[in-house]
Design a protein around this motif. Sequence first.
Motif, PDB file in Angstrom:
ATOM      1  N   ILE A  98       0.825  -1.204   0.000  1.00 31.74           N
ATOM      2  CA  ILE A  98       0.000   0.000   0.000  1.00 31.74           C
ATOM      3  C   ILE A  98       0.862   1.259   0.000  1.00 31.74           C
ATOM      4  O   ILE A  98       0.477   2.302  -0.550  1.00 31.74           O
ATOM      5  N   ARG A  99       2.046   1.186   0.569  1.00 34.50           N
ATOM      6  CA  ARG A  99       2.961   2.325   0.592  1.00 34.50           C
ATOM      7  C   ARG A  99       3.525   2.637  -0.794  1.00 34.50           C
ATOM      8  O   ARG A  99       4.023   3.728  -1.042  1.00 34.50           O
ATOM      9  N   LEU A 100       3.445   1.651  -1.693  1.00 36.88           N
ATOM     10  CA  LEU A 100       3.940   1.823  -3.061  1.00 36.88           C
ATOM     11  C   LEU A 100       2.815   2.103  -4.046  1.00 36.88           C
ATOM     12  O   LEU A 100       3.054   2.218  -5.243  1.00 36.88           O
ATOM     13  N   GLY A 101       1.584   2.153  -3.544  1.00 37.06           N
ATOM     14  CA  GLY A 101       0.472   2.547  -4.394  1.00 37.06           C
ATOM     15  C   GLY A 101      -0.256   1.422  -5.089  1.00 37.06           C
ATOM     16  O   GLY A 101      -0.929   1.658  -6.096  1.00 37.06           O
ATOM     17  N   PHE A 102      -0.137   0.186  -4.569  1.00 34.09           N
ATOM     18  CA  PHE A 102      -0.879  -0.911  -5.195  1.00 34.09           C
ATOM     19  C   PHE A 102      -1.253  -1.942  -4.137  1.00 34.09           C
ATOM     20  O   PHE A 102      -0.656  -1.995  -3.057  1.00 34.09           O
ATOM     21  N   PRO A 103      -2.252  -2.777  -4.407  1.00 38.90           N
ATOM     22  CA  PRO A 103      -2.635  -3.838  -3.481  1.00 38.90           C
ATOM     23  C   PRO A 103      -1.697  -5.029  -3.631  1.00 38.90           C
ATOM     24  O   PRO A 103      -1.044  -5.188  -4.677  1.00 38.90           O
TER      25      PRO A 103
END
Length: 263
Positions: free
Chosen positions: A138-143
Amino acid sequence: MTDIVLLTVEGAVATLTLNRPHKLNAIDFATIARLHEHLDVLEADAAVRAVILTGAGERAFSAGADIAEFSGPVFAGPETALREFVRRGQRLTSRLESFPKPIIAAVNGIAYGGGCEVTEAVPLAVASDRALFAKSEIRLGFPPPYGGTQRLPRLIGRKRALAMLLTGDPIGAEDAKDAGLVNLVVPHEDLMDAARGLAARIVDKSPLAVAACLAATTRGLNLSIDEGLAVEAGQFARMAATQDIREGITAFIEKRPAVFAGR
């Protein structure tokens, strides 16, 4: 060149070690391919009855996917990202989950992202008291793409899973055990002995019965109870024609240890 996944065999137990400690054992394309190669060999080797999976070094089981490598396919667009990144990872975790011999994760440090998904996928896990688990995607922008949105809620419950999935916050080894993500937490220096001890309590059982338990549980988990019971019955029926079931019952009646040949 040093192998990126080390394989050792001692008696009936094989150990696979993710061997990229300088990268916190991040999982790249080559690691996925090498794991599949080793699993092919171990599945075919009747002498191997259990597998331990761990990480090299003192810091990490696996920090997850090697994002620097996977960024190329991801940036190339959805079709390439699904083919090269998501499906490769899902094939690996599905293989670990459905492997016909028990795989025990010996989590020696951080298990973030894909490293946590590997832990979720294998049947059993022992954690060092230094281990940390996080759904850091989530910190990288994806599930999570390797099964984490599906397996984690089934293991620890929806609300606990969503707290990890939506925040990316790590949890410690004891919290992971209390939640049901790992079976056992031990002092760091005792980790491999504990994993080998767990393996030893399994490998003297019938390998056919062990495989049947694994298959029935994995296949039935996502079915209705009636469908799951049918899967269970089918696995029992397969065992009913084997020498192992005859040996197990006869040994019990004769009050002696059973000796299973796996046939």
